[in-house]
Scaffold this active site. Structure first.
Site, mmCIF file in Angstrom:
data_model
loop_
_atom_site.group_PDB
_atom_site.id
_atom_site.type_symbol
_atom_site.label_atom_id
_atom_site.label_comp_id
_atom_site.label_asym_id
_atom_site.label_seq_id
_atom_site.Cartn_x
_atom_site.Cartn_y
_atom_site.Cartn_z
ATOM 1 N N CYS A 2 0.852 -1.184 0.000
ATOM 2 C CA CYS A 2 0.000 0.000 0.000
ATOM 3 C C CYS A 2 0.889 1.236 0.000
ATOM 4 O O CYS A 2 2.096 1.129 0.152
ATOM 5 C CB CYS A 2 -0.856 0.055 1.260
ATOM 6 S SG CYS A 2 -1.966 -1.353 1.429
ATOM 7 N N GLY A 28 -0.569 0.473 -4.957
ATOM 8 C CA GLY A 28 -1.871 -0.133 -4.685
ATOM 9 C C GLY A 28 -2.933 0.487 -5.550
ATOM 10 O O GLY A 28 -3.048 1.720 -5.596
ATOM 11 N N ASN A 102 0.893 0.787 5.939
ATOM 12 C CA ASN A 102 1.551 -0.003 4.896
ATOM 13 C C ASN A 102 2.350 -1.093 5.588
ATOM 14 O O ASN A 102 3.186 -0.794 6.432
ATOM 15 C CB ASN A 102 2.468 0.905 4.063
ATOM 16 C CG ASN A 102 3.288 0.137 3.028
ATOM 17 O OD1 ASN A 102 4.345 0.592 2.615
ATOM 18 N ND2 ASN A 102 2.817 -1.008 2.583
ATOM 19 N N GLY A 103 2.070 -2.347 5.225
ATOM 20 C CA GLY A 103 2.772 -3.480 5.841
ATOM 21 C C GLY A 103 1.783 -4.549 6.242
ATOM 22 O O GLY A 103 0.577 -4.372 6.083
ATOM 23 N N CYS A 239 13.025 -4.046 3.420
ATOM 24 C CA CYS A 239 12.597 -5.007 2.390
ATOM 25 C C CYS A 239 13.404 -4.793 1.101
ATOM 26 O O CYS A 239 13.238 -3.780 0.412
ATOM 27 C CB CYS A 239 11.114 -4.805 2.096
ATOM 28 S SG CYS A 239 10.561 -5.707 0.646
ATOM 29 N N TYR A 245 11.768 -4.405 -7.244
ATOM 30 C CA TYR A 245 10.549 -4.283 -8.041
ATOM 31 C C TYR A 245 9.586 -3.205 -7.569
ATOM 32 O O TYR A 245 9.021 -2.470 -8.376
ATOM 33 C CB TYR A 245 9.801 -5.625 -8.039
ATOM 34 C CG TYR A 245 8.405 -5.553 -8.625
ATOM 35 C CD1 TYR A 245 8.215 -5.560 -9.997
ATOM 36 C CD2 TYR A 245 7.286 -5.447 -7.806
ATOM 37 C CE1 TYR A 245 6.941 -5.482 -10.538
ATOM 38 C CE2 TYR A 245 6.006 -5.360 -8.350
ATOM 39 C CZ TYR A 245 5.839 -5.386 -9.710
ATOM 40 O OH TYR A 245 4.592 -5.298 -10.249
ATOM 41 N N CYS A 386 6.095 -13.988 1.311
ATOM 42 C CA CYS A 386 6.369 -12.823 2.169
ATOM 43 C C CYS A 386 5.210 -12.661 3.145
ATOM 44 O O CYS A 386 4.056 -12.732 2.744
ATOM 45 C CB CYS A 386 6.494 -11.558 1.321
ATOM 46 S SG CYS A 386 6.704 -10.066 2.329
ATOM 47 N N CYS A 438 15.745 -7.304 4.819
ATOM 48 C CA CYS A 438 14.959 -8.539 4.887
ATOM 49 C C CYS A 438 15.004 -9.167 3.493
ATOM 50 O O CYS A 438 14.699 -8.502 2.505
ATOM 51 C CB CYS A 438 13.508 -8.260 5.264
ATOM 52 S SG CYS A 438 12.494 -9.768 5.214
HETATM 53 P P1 AMP Z 1 5.454 -14.508 -12.700
HETATM 54 O O1 AMP Z 1 4.811 -14.453 -14.022
HETATM 55 O O2 AMP Z 1 4.523 -15.005 -11.630
HETATM 56 O O3 AMP Z 1 6.781 -15.229 -12.693
HETATM 57 O O4 AMP Z 1 5.739 -13.006 -12.250
HETATM 58 C C1 AMP Z 1 6.890 -12.320 -12.685
HETATM 59 C C2 AMP Z 1 6.536 -10.910 -13.088
HETATM 60 O O5 AMP Z 1 5.697 -10.290 -12.102
HETATM 61 C C3 AMP Z 1 7.777 -10.062 -13.222
HETATM 62 O O6 AMP Z 1 7.703 -9.407 -14.468
HETATM 63 C C4 AMP Z 1 7.717 -9.086 -12.064
HETATM 64 O O7 AMP Z 1 8.111 -7.793 -12.476
HETATM 65 C C5 AMP Z 1 6.275 -9.080 -11.628
HETATM 66 N N1 AMP Z 1 6.130 -9.106 -10.154
HETATM 67 C C6 AMP Z 1 6.972 -9.569 -9.238
HETATM 68 N N2 AMP Z 1 6.478 -9.434 -7.989
HETATM 69 C C7 AMP Z 1 5.266 -8.869 -8.101
HETATM 70 C C8 AMP Z 1 4.243 -8.464 -7.158
HETATM 71 N N3 AMP Z 1 4.393 -8.621 -5.844
HETATM 72 N N4 AMP Z 1 3.122 -7.917 -7.662
HETATM 73 C C9 AMP Z 1 2.956 -7.761 -8.989
HETATM 74 N N5 AMP Z 1 3.874 -8.114 -9.912
HETATM 75 C C10 AMP Z 1 5.023 -8.659 -9.505
#
Ligand code: AMP
Length: 452
Positions: A2, A28, A102-103, A239, A245, A386, A438
């Protein structure tokens, strides 16, 4: 995940909070809300939708006052129902209290159960509400003392803004899992999840709110910040996935520029997992762009935008009939067919989670004529869920938790697959001897007591 934003001592508090939330929309997209205060009253508006859809000039005009806090929601605890939107505003014996969070709180569920047995009536299933119920039952008559008493019972990640008719309070958990920064707008304080919000509103970035720090701002003397450290000290556990990302690349997170860090991760990746004889480095846009630039600079392989991303995917996409299949990834990411024909390419993304994106994408890249497709990931394999606020699936769904790198390579159909090492990640993010961050999603080392 968030976003939170707060401001005190500004006659346009709600309008500025709206702008701040807009800049933090990437954290979010399910819903947003703002509560402001004028005199002894509070004014609240929250709704499902994007920040620009939730608020209009008319709704913002109904949020008067010189202090406000706001939130954008991405549900990781509690469902995505409207009742779970924030700010949460509850009336207690201490007066009204508004909270944005947030968390994720690791022990929220058992605490909520205990509180319900004692007679507390919850309005939502969001873990944030527990904080206010614990405050209400603390027996303290002072907001700050009640908040400290509440937070001392919690385990997990929280960057929080709390407001009542007298104070705006910013607080970050002692591990510092999630970011929270302090800025200065015309001599008055502003708080935000990320510095990019300050850029938009023209505020000066001052510093991070320290892990374990509580900053108290009286509404009638907003220039007077009172800083306290009421908790036991822990080793900091910021984190690392914020750098990989989550945060916006134009933010400074945990004291370091995200853009520069992501580029450096790409450089380190090129050293650890080189790909020789390639015609071009291609990012998975947008998340892989910055690491790809670093990979290209380090390896000398030309950078090309070989995959084009559509930015117009709504949240309610209507799938056509069965005649057209495999829409998911193609709708968002489209390889440049003619351009890629007979080329040997190295594709860079920031993370591999379920593996669905890479599998489909590699298939489309081959259909577009690419001769060889080598995948490089600027993070280690995501092997563990996570519990501190990032929306990672269960272990069962995480490709890396049930397959070797060789098996993953076969499964997604790449000619080769390489990940950044955990050591490489931590050193690049500025960790000394692996401390300060973390990295439970990669290592399984959960810092909080009940999870390790
Ligand atoms: P996947 O297709 O499940 O392997 O997801 C990988 C893709 O999702 C990568 O392009 C990442 O940039 C993106 N990604 C990684 N973590 C998250 C997250 N928590 N929420 C949304 N997208 C994510």
């Amino acid at each position: 995940m968030c976003a939170i934003f707060g401001i005190s001592g500004n006659s346009e508090a709600s309008n500025i909070t709206y702008l701040g939330l807009h800049a933090l929309q990437h954290r979010g997209q399910e819903g947003a809300g703002i509560v402001s205060t004028l005199g002894s009253r509070n004014f609240l508006f929250k709704k499902l939708g994007l920040v620009s859809e939730v608020f209009s000039s008319a709704t913002l005009a109904q949020l008067p006052g010189t202090s406000a806090i706001g939130h954008t929601r991405y549900s990781t605890a509690g469902g995505n129902a409207a009742e779970n939107l924030q700010p949460i505003v509850l009336r207690t014996s201490l007066g009204w209290i508004g909270v944005v969070h947030n968390g994720n709180l690791v022990n929220a569920k058992p605490l909520a159960k205990k509180l319900e047995q004692m007679g507390s009536i919850f309005q939502s299933s969001a873990d944030t509400e527990v904080i206010v119920h614990l405050m209400a039952r603390s027996g303290e008559s002072d907001l700050v003392k009640a908040l400290v008493a509440s937070l001392k019972q919690l385990e997990g990640a929280y960057s929080l803004l709390v407001m009542d008719q007298q104070y705006l309070i910013a607080v970050r958990d002692p591990y510092g899992f999630r970011p929270l920064v302090l800025g200065n707008l015309n001599g008055k304080p502003v708080f935000a999840s990320e510095t990019t919000a300050f850029d938009l509103i023209g505020a000066k970035y001052e510093r991070e709110v320290d892990p374990g720090e509580m900053i108290i701002v009286p509404h009638d003397r907003p220039a007077e910040l009172i800083s306290q450290y009421p908790f036991r000290q822990y080793e900091q556990k910021k984190c690392v996935f914020e750098h990989i990302y989550f945060a916006r690349p134009d933010s400074v997170v945990f004291g370091a520029g995200v853009y520069e860090t992501r580029k450096a991760l790409g450089k380190r990746l090129a050293q650890e997992q080189p790909a020789s004889g390639m015609d071009m480095v291609i990012p998975v846009p947008d998340s892989g762009v910055y690491a790809s630039i670093g990979f290209s600079e380090e390896s000398g392989i030309p950078f090309e935008m070989g995959i084009i991303r559509s930015h117009y995917i709504g949240r309610t996409f209507i799938e056509p009939s069965q005649s057209i299949r495999n829409f998911g990834v193609k709708l968002k990411l489209n390889p440049l067919s003619g351009f890629l024909r007979d080329k040997k390419i190295v594709v860079v993304d920031d993370s591999l989670v379920r593996g669905t994106t890479s599998k489909k994408l590699i298939q489309h890249l081959r259909e577009s004529g690419a001769k060889e497709v080598h995948l490089r990931i600027s993070a280690p394999p995501t092997m563990h869920p996570c519990f501190y606020g990032i929306d990672t699936p269960t272990s069962k769904e995480l490709l890396a938790s049930r397959s070797t790198i060789e098996q993953m390579k076969e499964l997604i159909g790449a000619d080769s697959l390489g990940f950044l090492s955990l050591q490489g990640l931590l050193e690049t993010c500025g960790s000394s001897a692996g401390t300060g961050f973390c990295h439970a999603c990669f290592s399984g080392n959960y810092p909080t007591d009940s999870l390790n």
